[in-house]
Enzyme design. Structure first.
Site, PDB file in Angstrom:
ATOM      1  N   SER A   1       0.800  -1.227   0.000  1.00  0.00           N
ATOM      2  CA  SER A   1       0.000   0.000   0.000  1.00  0.00           C
ATOM      3  C   SER A   1       0.834   1.279   0.000  1.00  0.00           C
ATOM      4  O   SER A   1       0.277   2.371  -0.095  1.00  0.00           O
ATOM      5  CB  SER A   1      -0.977  -0.007   1.165  1.00  0.00           C
ATOM      6  OG  SER A   1      -0.279   0.182   2.366  1.00  0.00           O
TER       7      SER A   1
ATOM      8  N   LYS B   1      -6.966   4.031   8.631  1.00  0.00           N
ATOM      9  CA  LYS B   1      -5.994   4.988   8.081  1.00  0.00           C
ATOM     10  C   LYS B   1      -6.567   6.412   8.147  1.00  0.00           C
ATOM     11  O   LYS B   1      -5.858   7.371   8.458  1.00  0.00           O
ATOM     12  CB  LYS B   1      -5.644   4.618   6.641  1.00  0.00           C
ATOM     13  CG  LYS B   1      -4.745   3.384   6.558  1.00  0.00           C
ATOM     14  CD  LYS B   1      -4.519   2.966   5.133  1.00  0.00           C
ATOM     15  CE  LYS B   1      -3.565   1.781   5.058  1.00  0.00           C
ATOM     16  NZ  LYS B   1      -3.400   1.268   3.705  1.00  0.00           N
TER      17      LYS B   1
END
Ligand SMILES: Nc1ncnc2c1ncn2[C@@H]1O[C@H](COP(=O)(O)OP(=O)(O)OP(=O)(O)O)[C@@H](O)[C@H]1O
Length: 881
Positions: free
Chosen positions: A765, A808
């Protein structure tokens, strides 16, 4: 009866403590007796080498109703007893069994007239059945006549004045006595010979050696077991002089020998017609005799320890009779106890059997707590314990509602998934409280061995049941809520079985009604247990296990949720620190400062700790204030008001440094992103938390190589190479090289580093962040402050979706970042981000790296990529940019 006339009689100078002996456990000269004394028994603590008078308790007379109308009733016994042995302590009503004798005082008139002088050889602290106590070894020294008994302040303790009785040596001229000794030895040897087929070779050897070596005066004492002396005869033996003792033992030995001969001849006659059961009975009886004998002869008091052991068996039998158990459990325990009874307690297997029976009887086979299925009350309970968490509470209530409708529902197993300190464990407790069930927790972190869950087979030394059974015992009901904590930390060791496989069975409603623990070895019904699992990360949970559970996400709290929770936690800390309610208040600015600069976390564990620290410090101030108040009230002339306003402390931003030390976090994200080559990414850690990840890139003269540092995993390293390749491929379009055939940084090396270097990192990611840092470096343009990004990068520059979007986003919000660049294909996940956070963030969805660069770089590159229409595809969730 007069003291022994054949030997010298000597009176012991001091009064000796009397140790009453019950039943067949009698101390004789030359024998070592093992006594089990429970704490609280008279003489529970005797010093080593102390002398005691061990006196048998005469078997009880029949109860009054059964006693003859006149003659030798209890009253007459008292009347006949020597005046010195009159009851000096009150005699409890009713008859005395050995057990009763343990608990009540023994009176002097219950004691025999003769006993044995004993010396304490050793005292060892031990568990006697369910209570603490001591094992005491007493060595028999010589016979005694009990002259006088006096009571002590403690009615359970008696003291005796005794005369010591010794046997004279056999004069050479006394052939009669010598012949009797020889006859006893020979008869005993003959008996051993008859019994030897059922004795081990070593036992026979030991018996023979003893018969040859035992001195004449101790011979009869050594043979009470072999001769199968009755309880009365065993007591009588203490009062007899040597010739009478020899007569008594000889008669008994002969009787036994006749019985054994008769049994042998019957056995021969009946031969094979003896049924298996009869044969077993006969063998057991023989075994009993042999073991009794061995126990007494080996000097360790085996016979007596057997009696002590029988107490444990009796305790267990009593529990079995008193409790409610399923038939198969009763059968199992009965089998265990039957086998134990036939064994010498000194044998290791004896304890194994009793332990097993004890475990079986300790489990809640039939105890259930009735389900309190009032949904309103359940809701109130959940609300009282936890602020917010609406989706989670709704799901739990749905679950309870369905359970209420279908009692036997094999519902899904809930798995609470989230970072540390978000209340997973405490939610488990609330579920139990809401249902009115017991709560128990199994910590699965680090469990690597299947046997830890399922137990060890009984044949292993120190075998124990597994944690499931242990937890059920602790819970005390068969339908508790069991929290399987940290199911994602379950270990695996190929050498020791797979604990996940055992968990699969435990969680499978089809199988767990017959869960078998290796130790118990009987099926245990777990179908009534409500299992709730918790985990930080789903990645490490084996797939089949994960399939069996319904995952409920707890991604972390927003600042306003934390502020509200803080009020609950503060009230809890007031109580824990003994402060009156509302003594400590936290100013709203100070709370924000606390959340941002001291406890930047997804959950509230550090927040709770900080509040505890604050309360501790305030407690010191409060105590000082209260003491002052007391003085003021006592001395009103000093002018202070007796009714001062209550003490309160409002914590402000300026106080936090004094109370908690310097801030733990600062605005470093902003300070660190002022230079080209630095980008802020978002990561999802193994603990289930989102976090901010920095990517630093720099270049220097070299040969076009790329160096990657910061404990990067293989996937992350590949992402680094991929990002550089993309940059080099598009260097011409970005205006970084003169022609399409020029290689960017052909004579320079590039170094990419991801702090913190001590923490291992991996995953795809960070692809877009790596590429953004490199482009920023190559263009000399810094990344916009407050922008963070996440997404996997392909070689063509496409941005692929990633996991942990909510976590996140919460992390970015915690760090006061304002813009989030997310993959286009994660748009659906963004709906899960709490509204409060979503509203304060600008979220940009990108399908291609060129779009990311346009949002991220302070001066977007004049990039003309043929296949991407940048303007049309950049979309904003909340277009504030
Ligand atoms: N929503 C909430 N409302 C009130 N208190 C909460 C809330 N969430 C957590 N807490 C409190 O925070 C503390 C930590 O919670 P808990 O131990 O349940 O966390 P956890 O998620 O199980 O953490 P771990 O993964 O480390 O086991 C507890 O005192 C709990 O009561």
């Amino acid at each position: 009866m007069a003291p022994n006339a054949t030997g010298p009689a000597a009176a012991a100078n001091d009064l000796l403590p009397v140790v009453p002996l019950f039943g067949a456990r009698i101390l004789y000269p030359g024998v070592v007796l093992r006594l089990s004394l429970r704490d609280g028994d008279a003489f529970a603590r005797l010093d080593d080498n102390a002398l005691v008078a061990c006196v048998p308790v005469v078997p009880s007379p029949p109860p009054a109703s059964a006693a003859p109308a006149s003659g030798d009733g209890a009253e007459n016994q008292d009347a006949d007893a020597p005046s010195s042995s009159k009851a000096l302590v009150p005699r409890p009503k009713g008859t005395h069994s050995p057990e009763q004798g343990r608990q009540h005082a023994v009176t002097s008139d219950q004691l025999a007239e003769y006993g044995c002088l004993g010396r304490i050889v050793k005292t060892v602290r031990a568990r006697i059945g369910p209570v603490h106590g001591s094992i005491v070894l007493v060595e028999g020294l010589t016979r005694v006549h009990v002259d006088f008994i006096s009571a002590h302040a403690d009615p359970r303790q008696l003291y005796a004045s005794v005369s010591l009785l010794y046997d004279s040596d056999i004069p050479d001229t006394d052939t009669n006595l010598a012949n009797k000794v020889t006859a006893v030895r020979q008869t005993a040897l003959a008996l051993v010979a008859h019994l030897q087929s059922s004795l081990s070779a070593s036992a026979v050897r030991d018996l023979r050696a003893l018969l040859q070596s035992a001195p004449a005066d101790q011979l009869s004492f050594a043979l009470v077991g072999l001769a199968e002396l009755s309880a009365d005869d065993r007591i009588t033996l203490l009062s007899q002089d040597l010739p009478d003792r020899l007569d008594l033992i000889l008669t008994s030995l002969r009787r036994r020998l006749d019985a054994v001969n008769l049994a042998a001849s019957i056995r021969d006659k009946v031969g094979d017609t003896l049924s298996k059961k009869q044969r077993e009975l006969l063998l057991r009886q023989q075994l009993e005799v042999i073991k009794k004998e061995l126990g007494e002869l080996d000097g360790s008091g085996g016979m007596n320890s057997r009696d002590a052991g029988n107490d444990d068996v009796r305790d267990l039998e009593q529990r079995l009779a008193d409790g409610k158990y399923p038939v198969h459990v009763v059968q199992h325990v009965e089998k265990d106890l039957k086998r134990a009874k036939a064994m010498n307690p000194a044998m290791a297997e004896y304890h194994t059997l009793l332990n097993h029976a004890d475990w079986m009887l300790s489990l809640p086979w039939t105890t259930v707590s009735p389900d309190a299925m009032d949904l309103g009350a359940a809701r109130a309970q959940l609300d009282a314990d936890h602020h917010g968490l609406e989706p989670v509470k709704t799901r739990i209530l749905e679950f309870l509602a369905v359970r209420k409708l279908r009692d036997a529902l094999h519902g899904p197993i809930l798995c609470l998934h989230g970072p540390p300190g978000v209340g997973k464990t405490s939610l488990g407790k609330s579920i139990a409280a809401a249902m009115g069930r017991q709560f128990a927790r199994i910590a699965l972190g680090g469990v690597r061995d299947e046997a830890e869950l399922r137990g060890h087979r009984r044949t292993y030394v120190g075998a124990m049941p597994g944690v499931v059974v242990q937890t059920l015992k602790k819970a005390g009901t068969r339908n508790p809520v069991i929290l399987l904590d940290e199911i994602d930390k379950l270990g695996r060791d190929p050498m020791r079985g797979d604990p996940a496989a055992a968990l699969l069975e435990i969680l499978d409603p089809e199988q767990n009604a017959h869960f078998t623990d290796h130790y118990l070895n009987v099926p245990l019904d777990l179908s009534q247990v409500l299992f709730v699992a918790t985990c930080n990360s789903l990645d490490t949970i084996p797939r089949p296990l994960l399939d069996r559970m319904e995952v409920i996400d707890l991604p972390g709290y927003t600042p306003s949720e934390k502020t509200a929770i803080a009020a609950t936690l503060l009230a809890k800390q007031h109580e824990r620190h003994g402060l009156p309610a509302n003594t400590v208040r936290i100013d709203p600015d100070a709370m924000q400062h606390l959340l941002f600069n001291y406890t930047r976390e997804a959950g509230v564990r550090n927040l709770e700790r900080s509040l505890a620290t604050i309360c501790r410090a305030v407690a010191v101030e409060f105590v000082g204030w209260r003491d002052q108040q007391t003085v003021a009230i006592a001395t009103p002339e000093r002018g202070e008001s007796a009714k001062a306003p209550p003490f309160t402390k409002t914590v402000r931003v300026a106080d936090l440094r004094d109370l908690l030390g310097g801030p733990k976090y600062d605005d470093d994200v902003y300070l660190r992103t002022m230079v080209p080559g630095l980008a802020v990414g978002l990561a999802y850690t193994g603990l289930g938390t989102g976090s901010v990840l920095f990517v630093e890139a720099t270049q220097y003269p070299g040969k076009g190589r790329l160096q990657l540092t910061g404990q990067l995993g293989k996937v992350l390293q590949e992402s680094g190479h991929l990002a550089l390749t993309w940059l080099r491929t598009h260097a011409h379009a970005l205006g970084l090289v003169a022609t399409a055939s020029d290689l960017l940084w052909a004579d320079r090396d590039v170094h990419v580093h991801l702090p913190a270097g001590a923490v291992a990192k991996d995953g795809p990611s960070a692809g877009v962040t790596l590429a953004t840092a490199l482009v920023s470096l190559a263009l000399g343009v810094p990344v916009r402050r407050g922008v963070a990004m996440t997404g996997e990068l392909t070689l063509r520059g496409d941005v692929l979706p990633v996991g942990g979007i909510v976590e996140k986003a919460l992390a970015a919000h915690r760090m006061h970042l304002h813009t989030l660049v997310l993959p286009e294909r994660n748009r659906k996940d963004a709906d899960e981000i709490p509204k409060e956070v979503r509203d304060e963030l600008t979220i940009v969805f990108c399908a291609h790296l060129s779009q990311v660069l346009r949002v991220a770089l302070d001066t977007p590159p004049t990039l003309t990529l043929p296949d991407v229409d940048v303007g049309a595809t950049v979309r904003y969730y909340a277009p504030k940019l």
